[in-house]
Motif scaffolding. Structure first.
Motif, PDB file in Angstrom:
ATOM      1  N   ALA A 336       4.968  -8.002  -4.336  1.00  9.65           N
ATOM      2  CA  ALA A 336       4.436  -7.309  -3.114  1.00  9.65           C
ATOM      3  C   ALA A 336       3.634  -7.725  -1.838  1.00  9.65           C
ATOM      4  O   ALA A 336       4.209  -7.339  -0.451  1.00  9.65           O
ATOM      5  CB  ALA A 336       3.683  -6.563  -3.534  1.00  9.65           C
ATOM      6  N   ASP A 337       3.269  -9.301  -2.215  1.00  7.93           N
ATOM      7  CA  ASP A 337       2.994  -9.628  -0.656  1.00  7.93           C
ATOM      8  C   ASP A 337       4.351 -10.174   0.070  1.00  7.93           C
ATOM      9  O   ASP A 337       3.951 -10.198   1.212  1.00  7.93           O
ATOM     10  CB  ASP A 337       1.505 -11.101  -1.476  1.00  7.93           C
ATOM     11  CG  ASP A 337       0.668 -10.868  -2.127  1.00  7.93           C
ATOM     12  OD1 ASP A 337      -0.150  -9.697  -0.480  1.00  7.93           O
ATOM     13  OD2 ASP A 337       0.226 -11.358  -2.540  1.00  7.93           O
ATOM     14  N   LEU A 338       4.704 -10.631  -0.518  1.00  8.67           N
ATOM     15  CA  LEU A 338       7.029 -11.426  -0.443  1.00  8.67           C
ATOM     16  C   LEU A 338       6.672 -10.038   0.869  1.00  8.67           C
ATOM     17  O   LEU A 338       7.279 -10.190   1.847  1.00  8.67           O
ATOM     18  CB  LEU A 338       7.292 -11.596  -0.855  1.00  8.67           C
ATOM     19  CG  LEU A 338       6.554 -13.013  -1.192  1.00  8.67           C
ATOM     20  CD1 LEU A 338       7.278 -13.440  -2.835  1.00  8.67           C
ATOM     21  CD2 LEU A 338       6.755 -14.673  -0.535  1.00  8.67           C
ATOM     22  N   ILE A 339       7.387  -9.080   0.667  1.00  2.29           N
ATOM     23  CA  ILE A 339       8.245  -7.879   0.654  1.00  2.29           C
ATOM     24  C   ILE A 339       6.723  -7.201   1.930  1.00  2.29           C
ATOM     25  O   ILE A 339       7.546  -6.443   2.944  1.00  2.29           O
ATOM     26  CB  ILE A 339       8.089  -6.638  -0.006  1.00  2.29           C
ATOM     27  CG1 ILE A 339       9.088  -6.715  -1.442  1.00  2.29           C
ATOM     28  CG2 ILE A 339       8.309  -4.658   0.237  1.00  2.29           C
ATOM     29  CD1 ILE A 339       8.899  -6.180  -3.006  1.00  2.29           C
ATOM     30  N   TYR A 340       5.366  -7.105   1.992  1.00  2.00           N
ATOM     31  CA  TYR A 340       4.891  -6.991   3.040  1.00  2.00           C
ATOM     32  C   TYR A 340       4.827  -7.365   3.965  1.00  2.00           C
ATOM     33  O   TYR A 340       5.629  -8.186   4.405  1.00  2.00           O
ATOM     34  CB  TYR A 340       2.917  -7.245   2.391  1.00  2.00           C
ATOM     35  CG  TYR A 340       2.007  -6.961   3.655  1.00  2.00           C
ATOM     36  CD1 TYR A 340       1.752  -5.576   3.842  1.00  2.00           C
ATOM     37  CD2 TYR A 340       1.181  -7.798   4.309  1.00  2.00           C
ATOM     38  CE1 TYR A 340       0.847  -5.121   5.249  1.00  2.00           C
ATOM     39  CE2 TYR A 340       0.551  -8.197   4.989  1.00  2.00           C
ATOM     40  CZ  TYR A 340       0.023  -6.503   5.567  1.00  2.00           C
ATOM     41  OH  TYR A 340      -0.697  -5.833   6.091  1.00  2.00           O
ATOM     42  N   PRO A 341       4.844  -7.176   5.322  1.00  6.06           N
ATOM     43  CA  PRO A 341       4.328  -5.697   5.531  1.00  6.06           C
ATOM     44  C   PRO A 341       5.630  -4.182   5.591  1.00  6.06           C
ATOM     45  O   PRO A 341       4.835  -3.113   5.550  1.00  6.06           O
ATOM     46  CB  PRO A 341       3.837  -5.243   6.983  1.00  6.06           C
ATOM     47  CG  PRO A 341       4.589  -6.193   7.750  1.00  6.06           C
ATOM     48  CD  PRO A 341       5.417  -7.634   6.516  1.00  6.06           C
ATOM     49  N   LEU A 342       6.107  -4.541   4.610  1.00  4.49           N
ATOM     50  CA  LEU A 342       7.685  -3.252   4.499  1.00  4.49           C
ATOM     51  C   LEU A 342       6.328  -2.326   3.443  1.00  4.49           C
ATOM     52  O   LEU A 342       5.887  -3.331   2.190  1.00  4.49           O
ATOM     53  CB  LEU A 342       8.641  -3.701   4.494  1.00  4.49           C
ATOM     54  CG  LEU A 342       9.260  -4.586   5.277  1.00  4.49           C
ATOM     55  CD1 LEU A 342      10.599  -4.956   5.496  1.00  4.49           C
ATOM     56  CD2 LEU A 342       9.329  -3.534   6.668  1.00  4.49           C
ATOM     57  N   THR A 343       7.111  -1.285   3.226  1.00  2.34           N
ATOM     58  CA  THR A 343       5.872  -0.144   1.822  1.00  2.34           C
ATOM     59  C   THR A 343       6.842   0.480   1.235  1.00  2.34           C
ATOM     60  O   THR A 343       6.768   1.158   0.190  1.00  2.34           O
ATOM     61  CB  THR A 343       4.951   0.398   2.665  1.00  2.34           C
ATOM     62  OG1 THR A 343       4.945   1.829   3.227  1.00  2.34           O
ATOM     63  CG2 THR A 343       3.956  -0.932   3.231  1.00  2.34           C
ATOM     64  N   SER A 344       8.492   0.800   1.593  1.00  2.83           N
ATOM     65  CA  SER A 344       9.002   2.416   1.438  1.00  2.83           C
ATOM     66  C   SER A 344       9.616   1.419  -0.390  1.00  2.83           C
ATOM     67  O   SER A 344       9.440   0.564  -0.421  1.00  2.83           O
ATOM     68  CB  SER A 344      10.315   2.128   1.586  1.00  2.83           C
ATOM     69  OG  SER A 344      11.384   1.436   1.913  1.00  2.83           O
ATOM     70  N   ILE A 345       9.805   2.258  -0.497  1.00  8.81           N
ATOM     71  CA  ILE A 345      10.760   2.722  -2.337  1.00  8.81           C
ATOM     72  C   ILE A 345      11.591   1.861  -2.369  1.00  8.81           C
ATOM     73  O   ILE A 345      11.885   0.863  -3.066  1.00  8.81           O
ATOM     74  CB  ILE A 345      10.721   3.807  -2.743  1.00  8.81           C
ATOM     75  CG1 ILE A 345       9.031   4.429  -3.438  1.00  8.81           C
ATOM     76  CG2 ILE A 345      11.250   3.833  -3.842  1.00  8.81           C
ATOM     77  CD1 ILE A 345       9.594   6.618  -3.445  1.00  8.81           C
ATOM     78  N   LEU A 346      12.521   1.883  -1.543  1.00  5.99           N
ATOM     79  CA  LEU A 346      14.137   0.594  -0.572  1.00  5.99           C
ATOM     80  C   LEU A 346      13.561  -0.813  -1.231  1.00  5.99           C
ATOM     81  O   LEU A 346      14.013  -1.184  -1.544  1.00  5.99           O
ATOM     82  CB  LEU A 346      14.149   1.529   0.285  1.00  5.99           C
ATOM     83  CG  LEU A 346      16.294   0.605   0.380  1.00  5.99           C
ATOM     84  CD1 LEU A 346      16.827   1.184  -1.067  1.00  5.99           C
ATOM     85  CD2 LEU A 346      16.516   1.574   1.673  1.00  5.99           C
ATOM     86  N   ASP A 347      12.321  -0.528  -0.088  1.00  8.77           N
ATOM     87  CA  ASP A 347      12.116  -2.155   0.137  1.00  8.77           C
ATOM     88  C   ASP A 347      11.613  -2.903  -1.231  1.00  8.77           C
ATOM     89  O   ASP A 347      11.720  -3.592  -2.167  1.00  8.77           O
ATOM     90  CB  ASP A 347      10.831  -2.483   1.209  1.00  8.77           C
ATOM     91  CG  ASP A 347      11.033  -2.100   1.901  1.00  8.77           C
ATOM     92  OD1 ASP A 347      12.765  -2.694   3.123  1.00  8.77           O
ATOM     93  OD2 ASP A 347      10.397  -1.760   3.635  1.00  8.77           O
ATOM     94  N   ASP A 348      11.011  -1.951  -2.055  1.00  7.42           N
ATOM     95  CA  ASP A 348      10.113  -2.555  -3.623  1.00  7.42           C
ATOM     96  C   ASP A 348      12.020  -2.777  -4.527  1.00  7.42           C
ATOM     97  O   ASP A 348      11.615  -4.192  -4.839  1.00  7.42           O
ATOM     98  CB  ASP A 348       9.315  -1.206  -3.703  1.00  7.42           C
ATOM     99  CG  ASP A 348       8.488  -1.162  -4.941  1.00  7.42           C
ATOM    100  OD1 ASP A 348       8.886  -2.233  -5.599  1.00  7.42           O
ATOM    101  OD2 ASP A 348       8.668  -0.439  -5.803  1.00  7.42           O
ATOM    102  N   SER A 349      12.237  -1.547  -4.483  1.00  8.85           N
ATOM    103  CA  SER A 349      13.927  -1.618  -5.506  1.00  8.85           C
ATOM    104  C   SER A 349      14.672  -3.016  -4.651  1.00  8.85           C
ATOM    105  O   SER A 349      14.788  -3.873  -5.431  1.00  8.85           O
ATOM    106  CB  SER A 349      14.459  -0.812  -5.212  1.00  8.85           C
ATOM    107  OG  SER A 349      14.424  -0.083  -5.481  1.00  8.85           O
TER     108      SER A 349
END
Length: 509
Positions: A336-349
């Motif tokens: 989650a820290d690496l994905i940050y600052p993006l926050t969408s469900i698509l970014d999560d997946s």
């Protein structure tokens, strides 16, 4: 001002310590220059020191950067002029974030959530220059501005809560894809309608103009791959400190068995010595079905074709199975820290799927590769998404033109920075052969009907990305060339189809 850096060494005889500092400047750089610096210089020194030399010699940061090709993000302090330059390459292939906490600022590749600073991704709209005496911030735009230039500029202004000027005259927008329809040129596509796909491929391969474009694409893609795999150290990640020329895999491919990654695999085989194994990373989250996700099944089919075409090559097919419990744990601990600052469900997946794939762990074995090739950019270039097919059905070539242009303009703002962060977390370098500047220029300058035909009159898995599929067929990938496009989040079975991709993921908060 404080400067700090860590280095993922992949060019030159020895690593270059960063930050590079002397009386005139401080330089921090994350990237790969594949053109613009002589290969013999890069093989000896790497690309960091020569790139800094170009910047100093020209006394114009933007001019120096315009002379090189490849992905990069950088920070450069000109001590004498008291100016701080920073930015990302035109396509946004390397991550760069800017964060603020009151009147304190930080520029970095990755950041943690909930640490007092708010962050946003630095937009790939040009090179930024911060005057440290006046506090003024300016952007020097690329030669052609992105369609989203003004929007991204306003986003950054709003985030920083300060004015941001544009140097010089606002440049013209990047040229749109050609849309003039000539019935004589599109007739060739109609002759494959209703045909068996084998016969349709044969017909296209026997048309001189199509074959010329296929051959040109093959040459440029192979050149792109060779640039991205030659010159890397002779030791894998396990043998790096032993200073030996080992026989372990040094290059991997994110592999679903689809046409994009399979073409990369076949061309990669031609670029490296025959004794070097190639790791094929295949990730699945379908725990309830013994991980028999769609990408696992097509991956195994693609592997069979690779072995038939390149029988001398050792293909390490890594079945990366991720149970739900481990997914939840690793997302919370680091992804989650690496994905940050993006926050969408698509970014999560997508971020989670790519992190586990790049980790390359199958049971007790972990991939030794240091470079990971991925097929990103192929769908935007060749028209591979379902929405391209829908747009063509609604408004023919004009509708397809509009959606393809929109997807291309959004490319640098979507996921490349995120993907760079999650892959680099494993000490591997993400490399994107389809986003090589020469490949992009060639494909983008083709007419729409010279590269795709997402029509309902031909099978799905044939007309979309037609030029690339023709190349796959020519290379011997008879099955793979007909596989339907499937997004990573669905092919790996990480996505929940009941969730909306662009809504915020509470799992990333």
């Amino acid at each position: 001002m404080l400067f700090a850096a860590s280095v993922l060494w992949l060019q030159g005889k020895t690593p270059t310590e960063q930050p590079l500092e002397d009386k005139e400047s401080v330089f921090i750089y994350n990237g790969d220059i594949f053109s613009g610096i002589p290969e013999q210089v890069r093989d000896k020194l790497g690309d960091t020191i020569p790139l800094l030399g170009l910047i100093k010699a020209s006394e114009n940061v933007c001019f120096a950067l315009s002379r090189v090709a490849g992905p990069y993000a950088f920070i450069y302090l000109d001590k004498s002029r008291k100016k701080l330059y920073f930015g990302r390459d035109l396509y946004g292939r390397r991550s760069l974030l800017i964060g603020k906490n009151g009147n304190r600022f930080v520029i970095c590749s990755a950041a943690k959530r909930r640490k007092g600073f708010e962050f946003m991704e630095v937009p790939s709209i040009g090179t930024f220059c911060w005057n440290l005496i006046t506090g003024d911030l300016m952007v020097i735009p690329w030669q052609y501005r992105n369609k989203n230039f003004e929007t991204k500029l306003e986003d950054l202004k709003g985030f920083l809560k300060q004015d941001l000027s544009v140097e010089g005259v606002l440049p013209p927008e990047e040229s749109a894809i050609q849309t003039e329809i000539d019935s004589n040129n599109t007739t060739v596509l109609h002759i494959v309608e209703g045909l068996d796909t084998d016969l349709a491929f044969h017909k296209l391969l026997n048309i001189d103009k199509w074959l010329n474009n296929i051959n040109k694409l093959e040459i440029l893609l192979q050149k792109s791959i060779k640039a991205r795999v030659s010159g890397i150290p002779n030791s894998c990640s396990n043998c790096l400190n032993k200073n030996v020329h080992c026989k372990h895999a040094k290059i991997g491919i994110l592999y679903s068995g689809g046409v994009d990654c399979s073409v990369l695999a076949i061309l990669l085989d031609k670029c490296i010595d025959s004794e070097s194994p190639i790791d094929l990373m295949n990730v699945a989250f379908d725990e309830s079905n013994q991980y028999n996700a769609p990408d696992r099944l097509t991956g195994l089919q693609g592997l069979n074709e690779l072995r038939q075409i390149c029988p001398e090559r050792k293909w390490n097919f890594l079945t990366i199975n991720v149970p739900q419990e481990e997914l939840n744990l690793m997302r919370k601990e680091c992804i989650a820290d690496l994905i940050y600052p993006l926050t969408s469900i698509l970014d999560d997946s997508l971020g989670c799927a790519l992190w586990f794939a790049a980790r390359g762990k199958q049971d007790d074995f972990t991939s030794t590769c240091r470079v990971l090739l991925v097929g990103m950019g192929a769908d935007e270039l060749f028209g591979g998404y379902t929405r391209h097919r829908a747009a063509f059905a609604r408004e023919s070539w004009q509708g397809l033109n509009n959606v393809l242009n929109e997807d291309w303009q959004n490319l640098s703002h979507r996921n490349l920075g995120r993907d760079d962060r999650v892959v680099s977390d494993h000490g591997r370098q993400l490399r994107t052969p389809y986003l090589d500047e020469e490949v992009v220029n060639f494909v983008r300058n083709l007419k729409l009907w010279e590269k795709t035909y997402p029509s309902k009159t031909v099978p799905q898995g044939f007309g979309d990305k037609l030029l690339l599929r023709c190349l796959a067929y020519k290379l011997g990938l008879k099955q793979v060339s007909r596989f339907k496009k499937r997004a990573l989040q669905f092919g790996s079975r990480i996505a929940n189809k009941n969730e909306k991709a662009h809504e915020m993921s509470t799992r990333l908060l």
